[in-house]
Design an enzyme around this catalytic site. Structure first.
Site, short mmCIF file in Angstrom:
data_model
loop_
_atom_site.label_atom_id
_atom_site.label_comp_id
_atom_site.label_asym_id
_atom_site.label_seq_id
_atom_site.Cartn_x
_atom_site.Cartn_y
_atom_site.Cartn_z
N ASP A 6 -22.89 1.69 9.29
CA ASP A 6 -21.75 1.53 8.39
C ASP A 6 -21.97 2.23 7.05
O ASP A 6 -23.02 2.85 6.81
CB ASP A 6 -21.47 0.05 8.17
CG ASP A 6 -19.99 -0.27 8.32
OD1 ASP A 6 -19.18 0.34 7.59
OD2 ASP A 6 -19.64 -1.09 9.18
N GLU A 60 0.82 -1.21 0.00
CA GLU A 60 0.00 0.00 0.00
C GLU A 60 0.85 1.27 0.00
O GLU A 60 0.47 2.28 -0.59
CB GLU A 60 -0.94 0.02 1.22
CG GLU A 60 -2.09 -0.96 1.16
CD GLU A 60 -1.74 -2.31 1.76
OE1 GLU A 60 -0.53 -2.56 1.97
OE2 GLU A 60 -2.66 -3.12 1.99
#
Length: 245
Positions: A62, A14
């Site tokens: 969420d 990443e």
């Protein structure tokens, strides 16, 4: 932050992607309580996990616009927190309008598209925000043989985090999947549901509150590609009804 959510292959770091997006390497510093290096962020911490230690987490509101269900998750213990001078608090906001996250997730659809396009059969992919991205994938493809669309569906369900895709709609390469209204018009007017829809079982996103079990449920694929006379359909003598007048 954006690099952290990308569905990258497991061997792609990443931090390398973050450096590519920034145009320069990410500055890293050594942790105070371990030999790990972390990016120079507003705040960073080192955590210690104990194998097998679980606690109930949730329910949480969420990014789907719904509450995710409570479940058992691993526990970690924070041993050290550091921050840079003049820190900036970075955060994301989720609410009942999930399309607010499209600025993050829409570009991310390029990653499964790159994987799926390895042999050029997939022409384009769109993951609409209204489907929370992993719940709906629209695919345009160059069809070469009967059953080709179903082969593409199963290939997508076998690609990394694309395996969580709940619904896949496959259309021909002349359909612009970035125009979601065109896809709906073409698909709903040209499918025979019994012939063109398939169901399968497999891994489901942990935040899917509709699945019958945690992390496991059903998925649906719709083959809206043109059918060939005598090979994958009986097409009327007048030609392919999928061609709009």
């Amino acid at each position: 932050m954006y690099s952290a959510i990308l569905p990258l292959p497991p061997d792609l770091d990443e931090m390398m992607i973050a450096g590519f997006l920034r145009g320069s390497p990410v500055e890293m510093v050594k942790c105070q309580t371990s030999d790990l290096e972390v990016p120079v962020m507003p705040r960073s911490y080192w955590r210690v996990s104990h194998a097998g230690e679980l606690r109930t987490e949730g329910p949480f509101g969420d990014h789907t616009g719904y509450y995710s269900l409570a479940d058992e998750y691993p526990v970690f213990h924070v041993t050290c927190i550091t921050q840079r001078r003049e820190p900036v608090y970075a955060t994301t906001i989720v609410d009942l309008r999930p399309w607010r996250i499209s600025i993050w997730a829409r570009p991310s659809s390029a990653f499964p598209a790159a994987d799926a396009n390895a042999d050029s059969e997939v022409r384009d992919i769109c993951m609409p925000a209204e489907g929370i991205f992993h719940n709906l994938m629209l695919i345009s493809m160059r069809k070469s043989y009967p059953g080709h669309a179903r082969k593409v569906m199963n290939a997508i369900w076998g690609l990394g985090q694309a395996m969580f895709t709940k619904c896949i709609v496959v259309v021909d390469e002349d359909v612009d999947v970035q125009n979601e209204r065109e896809v709906v018009w073409r698909a709903l007017n040209n499918i025979d549901p019994e012939r063109d829809i398939q169901f399968t079982m497999g891994p489901i996103d942990s935040l899917d509150h509709a699945s019958r079990l945690i992390n496991y449920g059903s998925k649906m694929g719709i083959d809206r590609t043109r059918k060939w006379p005598g090979r994958d359909s009986r097409v009327p003598a007048g030609g392919d009804p999928h061609v709009p007048r």
